[in-house]
Motif scaffolding. Sequence first.
Motif, PDB file in Angstrom:
ATOM      1  N   VAL A  29       0.847  -1.203   0.000  1.00 60.54           N
ATOM      2  CA  VAL A  29       0.000   0.000   0.000  1.00 60.54           C
ATOM      3  C   VAL A  29       0.881   1.251   0.000  1.00 60.54           C
ATOM      4  O   VAL A  29       0.671   2.188  -0.776  1.00 60.54           O
ATOM      5  N   VAL A  30       1.898   1.239   0.851  1.00 56.41           N
ATOM      6  CA  VAL A  30       2.816   2.378   0.942  1.00 56.41           C
ATOM      7  C   VAL A  30       3.612   2.523  -0.349  1.00 56.41           C
ATOM      8  O   VAL A  30       3.769   3.632  -0.888  1.00 56.41           O
ATOM      9  N   ILE A  31       4.107   1.394  -0.862  1.00 53.22           N
ATOM     10  CA  ILE A  31       4.916   1.429  -2.091  1.00 53.22           C
ATOM     11  C   ILE A  31       4.076   1.911  -3.271  1.00 53.22           C
ATOM     12  O   ILE A  31       4.564   2.657  -4.132  1.00 53.22           O
ATOM     13  N   THR A  32       2.809   1.515  -3.316  1.00 54.45           N
ATOM     14  CA  THR A  32       1.924   1.980  -4.391  1.00 54.45           C
ATOM     15  C   THR A  32       1.742   3.491  -4.335  1.00 54.45           C
ATOM     16  O   THR A  32       1.648   4.160  -5.373  1.00 54.45           O
ATOM     17  N   SER A  33       1.732   4.046  -3.136  1.00 59.20           N
ATOM     18  CA  SER A  33       1.636   5.503  -3.010  1.00 59.20           C
ATOM     19  C   SER A  33       2.884   6.175  -3.585  1.00 59.20           C
ATOM     20  O   SER A  33       2.813   7.275  -4.127  1.00 59.20           O
ATOM     21  N   PHE A  34       4.053   5.498  -3.481  1.00 59.55           N
ATOM     22  CA  PHE A  34       5.279   6.020  -4.105  1.00 59.55           C
ATOM     23  C   PHE A  34       5.140   6.003  -5.627  1.00 59.55           C
ATOM     24  O   PHE A  34       5.555   6.944  -6.311  1.00 59.55           O
ATOM     25  N   VAL A  35       4.558   4.916  -6.145  1.00 61.02           N
ATOM     26  CA  VAL A  35       4.360   4.795  -7.600  1.00 61.02           C
ATOM     27  C   VAL A  35       3.413   5.885  -8.084  1.00 61.02           C
ATOM     28  O   VAL A  35       3.613   6.460  -9.160  1.00 61.02           O
ATOM     29  N   ALA A  36       2.390   6.176  -7.288  1.00 60.32           N
ATOM     30  CA  ALA A  36       1.435   7.224  -7.669  1.00 60.32           C
ATOM     31  C   ALA A  36       2.122   8.580  -7.781  1.00 60.32           C
ATOM     32  O   ALA A  36       1.738   9.417  -8.603  1.00 60.32           O
ATOM     33  N   ILE A  37       3.163   8.807  -6.971  1.00 60.34           N
ATOM     34  CA  ILE A  37       3.926  10.052  -7.042  1.00 60.34           C
ATOM     35  C   ILE A  37       4.630  10.163  -8.391  1.00 60.34           C
ATOM     36  O   ILE A  37       4.721  11.244  -8.984  1.00 60.34           O
ATOM     37  N   ILE A  61      11.011 -11.830  10.480  1.00 64.54           N
ATOM     38  CA  ILE A  61      11.909 -11.467   9.374  1.00 64.54           C
ATOM     39  C   ILE A  61      11.154 -10.678   8.315  1.00 64.54           C
ATOM     40  O   ILE A  61      11.669  -9.715   7.734  1.00 64.54           O
ATOM     41  N   GLY A  62       9.901 -11.089   8.061  1.00 66.16           N
ATOM     42  CA  GLY A  62       9.101 -10.397   7.054  1.00 66.16           C
ATOM     43  C   GLY A  62       8.881  -8.938   7.379  1.00 66.16           C
ATOM     44  O   GLY A  62       9.096  -8.067   6.542  1.00 66.16           O
ATOM     45  N   ILE A  63       8.464  -8.661   8.602  1.00 67.79           N
ATOM     46  CA  ILE A  63       8.195  -7.274   8.997  1.00 67.79           C
ATOM     47  C   ILE A  63       9.458  -6.427   8.913  1.00 67.79           C
ATOM     48  O   ILE A  63       9.447  -5.305   8.396  1.00 67.79           O
ATOM     49  N   ILE A  64      10.569  -6.975   9.416  1.00 72.71           N
ATOM     50  CA  ILE A  64      11.831  -6.224   9.404  1.00 72.71           C
ATOM     51  C   ILE A  64      12.277  -5.910   7.977  1.00 72.71           C
ATOM     52  O   ILE A  64      12.619  -4.767   7.643  1.00 72.71           O
ATOM     53  N   CYS A  65      12.253  -6.928   7.109  1.00 76.71           N
ATOM     54  CA  CYS A  65      12.764  -6.745   5.743  1.00 76.71           C
ATOM     55  C   CYS A  65      11.808  -5.972   4.838  1.00 76.71           C
ATOM     56  O   CYS A  65      12.242  -5.129   4.049  1.00 76.71           O
ATOM     57  N   MET A  66      10.520  -6.263   4.941  1.00 74.92           N
ATOM     58  CA  MET A  66       9.563  -5.573   4.065  1.00 74.92           C
ATOM     59  C   MET A  66       9.548  -4.074   4.303  1.00 74.92           C
ATOM     60  O   MET A  66       9.495  -3.278   3.361  1.00 74.92           O
ATOM     61  N   TRP A  67       9.594  -3.699   5.586  1.00 73.65           N
ATOM     62  CA  TRP A  67       9.529  -2.277   5.903  1.00 73.65           C
ATOM     63  C   TRP A  67      10.919  -1.640   5.937  1.00 73.65           C
ATOM     64  O   TRP A  67      11.089  -0.504   5.488  1.00 73.65           O
ATOM     65  N   GLY A  68      11.892  -2.374   6.447  1.00 75.90           N
ATOM     66  CA  GLY A  68      13.244  -1.822   6.552  1.00 75.90           C
ATOM     67  C   GLY A  68      14.014  -1.846   5.255  1.00 75.90           C
ATOM     68  O   GLY A  68      14.952  -1.063   5.060  1.00 75.90           O
ATOM     69  N   VAL A  69      13.635  -2.754   4.352  1.00 76.16           N
ATOM     70  CA  VAL A  69      14.330  -2.861   3.062  1.00 76.16           C
ATOM     71  C   VAL A  69      13.412  -2.433   1.911  1.00 76.16           C
ATOM     72  O   VAL A  69      13.711  -1.467   1.199  1.00 76.16           O
ATOM     73  N   ALA A  70      12.290  -3.141   1.719  1.00 76.94           N
ATOM     74  CA  ALA A  70      11.431  -2.872   0.556  1.00 76.94           C
ATOM     75  C   ALA A  70      10.880  -1.455   0.550  1.00 76.94           C
ATOM     76  O   ALA A  70      11.015  -0.733  -0.445  1.00 76.94           O
ATOM     77  N   GLN A  95      12.358  -4.087  -3.996  1.00 80.53           N
ATOM     78  CA  GLN A  95      11.560  -5.244  -3.588  1.00 80.53           C
ATOM     79  C   GLN A  95      12.308  -6.553  -3.865  1.00 80.53           C
ATOM     80  O   GLN A  95      12.151  -7.526  -3.120  1.00 80.53           O
ATOM     81  N   GLY A  96      13.123  -6.557  -4.904  1.00 79.47           N
ATOM     82  CA  GLY A  96      13.952  -7.731  -5.168  1.00 79.47           C
ATOM     83  C   GLY A  96      14.990  -7.947  -4.081  1.00 79.47           C
ATOM     84  O   GLY A  96      15.262  -9.085  -3.668  1.00 79.47           O
ATOM     85  N   LEU A  97      15.563  -6.854  -3.592  1.00 82.05           N
ATOM     86  CA  LEU A  97      16.521  -6.933  -2.492  1.00 82.05           C
ATOM     87  C   LEU A  97      15.856  -7.527  -1.253  1.00 82.05           C
ATOM     88  O   LEU A  97      16.441  -8.371  -0.554  1.00 82.05           O
ATOM     89  N   ASP A  98      14.629  -7.120  -1.005  1.00 79.46           N
ATOM     90  CA  ASP A  98      13.855  -7.651   0.123  1.00 79.46           C
ATOM     91  C   ASP A  98      13.637  -9.157  -0.018  1.00 79.46           C
ATOM     92  O   ASP A  98      13.836  -9.925   0.935  1.00 79.46           O
ATOM     93  N   GLU A  99      13.248  -9.606  -1.212  1.00 76.78           N
ATOM     94  CA  GLU A  99      12.990 -11.034  -1.435  1.00 76.78           C
ATOM     95  C   GLU A  99      14.247 -11.871  -1.196  1.00 76.78           C
ATOM     96  O   GLU A  99      14.195 -12.931  -0.561  1.00 76.78           O
ATOM     97  N   TRP A 100      15.379 -11.419  -1.694  1.00 72.59           N
ATOM     98  CA  TRP A 100      16.626 -12.172  -1.557  1.00 72.59           C
ATOM     99  C   TRP A 100      17.076 -12.248  -0.093  1.00 72.59           C
ATOM    100  O   TRP A 100      17.517 -13.304   0.377  1.00 72.59           O
ATOM    101  N   ILE A 101      16.966 -11.150   0.618  1.00 75.95           N
ATOM    102  CA  ILE A 101      17.395 -11.141   2.034  1.00 75.95           C
ATOM    103  C   ILE A 101      16.524 -12.095   2.848  1.00 75.95           C
ATOM    104  O   ILE A 101      17.021 -12.908   3.636  1.00 75.95           O
ATOM    105  N   ARG A 102      15.201 -12.023   2.644  1.00 70.31           N
ATOM    106  CA  ARG A 102      14.313 -12.930   3.374  1.00 70.31           C
ATOM    107  C   ARG A 102      14.556 -14.384   2.978  1.00 70.31           C
ATOM    108  O   ARG A 102      14.492 -15.297   3.809  1.00 70.31           O
TER     109      ARG A 102
END
Length: 471
Positions: free
Chosen positions: A258-266, A391-400, A422-429
């Motif tokens: 949801v947050v990332i989509t708001s970045f795309v809207a910008i 791990i998901g919460i840390i990486c999704m918000w801290g990385v993605a 988002q790719g960086l997030d997937e690899w780290i997790r």
Amino acid sequence: MTTIEKNKYQDQSLFSITWPLFIEISLHMSMGIIATLVLSGYSDNAVAGVGVANQIMNIFILVFNVTAIGATILIGQNLGANKLDRARRLAKSAFGVNFWVGIVMTIVVILFGGVFLKFYGLSGEVYDFANTFLTITGLSLCLEAISLALSAVLRSYGHTKETMVVTVIMNVISIFGYFIAIKGLFGLPVTGVAGVGYSIIVARIFLIISLLYLVYKILAIKFSLKDALKVNKDDFKGLLSIGIPSAGENLSYQLSQVVITSFVAIIGDAALAARVYILNISMLCFLFTLAIAQGTQLLVARYIGAKQYDRALQRGLKTLKIAMFVSLVISLGVALIGEPLLRVFTDNPSIIAVALPVLWAIVLIEPGRAMNIVLMGSLKSVGDVRFPVVIGIICMWGVAVVFSYLFGITFGLGLLGIWLAQGLDEWIRGIFAWRRWHSQPWLRKNKIQAKKQLENELGEDGRVLVRPSGT
């Protein structure tokens, strides 16, 4: 009879479970792709609006998955341990829980759907389309909740082929409705986004009636209002203890999106529309991974229930190798035919220019996503449910989220930068999941359970108070 049932559930092959799942997930995903294709001929703004509305719907569906995930794992473990009566009781409890959760979520989305859409910063025609679709499809969220519970029960027992057949018919109903809504077939008026929403409601009504019939016919489990009013407390706790942490990872992902989509809207409307098209195309890349990961999750749960720990370990690693290789090959093929593939959705040169580099970035991302999906799912099946969500919460918000803004907005890389983050997030997790899987957390859990059992059997002076069965 007991031995036959035990062998049946412990020795079902991955292929027999996975191929119907693959077709079912393919058809389920094709619903979104076909809806996008049909809507793209109607309006690019309709595509963007429905895409955002679907993100919100997915968040509510993840709430329903709390029970579905818990039921899949617990029923599988009890079947592996040959506790068939307990498995049947869990099926009824899952139905009861999702019945009430579905009603609550339906009321929430109808009352506050417009509020949720404002978080995306939508306006004008895009907002109108999103609000229309969300309001109409929100009416059927209760049906979706119950159908997810029923599907989980059937899959847990290995009946993936039956759920696949029902999904095929449901998709045919939906697609037929899409074309009537957008093209105005048979002299009917063009109802646009509203018509697409009503088509989904009709399809879900068919789905739930069919699943209720299949569960009764195949498993001889008949659901009643009593099952909804009286849920076993132990089952309820068990479903939530596994389901909440398990679904927490996916819920965190959807909220971060949801947050990332708001970045795309910008970035602009072209990037927003391109994102919807790319999401649909990228489903082709991880479709096989989702199917084989779900099949593996069912088998691993049974192996753990039967205490076949090494078999569970090897199953996860074998699936991982297959999923990473297949996802790499498919994503590379998609990138090579990227432009003609995008032109199936749109002829807008601005959208195509934004999307093409992202398709090549997906080639690097998908193997990491495969590692994440396969092993995080397998960890949930062995009962290690807290690790994925932490791990998901840390990486999704801290990385993605953080790097999406840095790469996409601050560094000006646009949609490509957001996808790389988002790719960086997937690899780290994925790497964290791989390390955790190799540590075999189920062995530690088994030792703790054995220690507790020994303490219960011995008194303070070390004498046996309760003898183990069979001694």
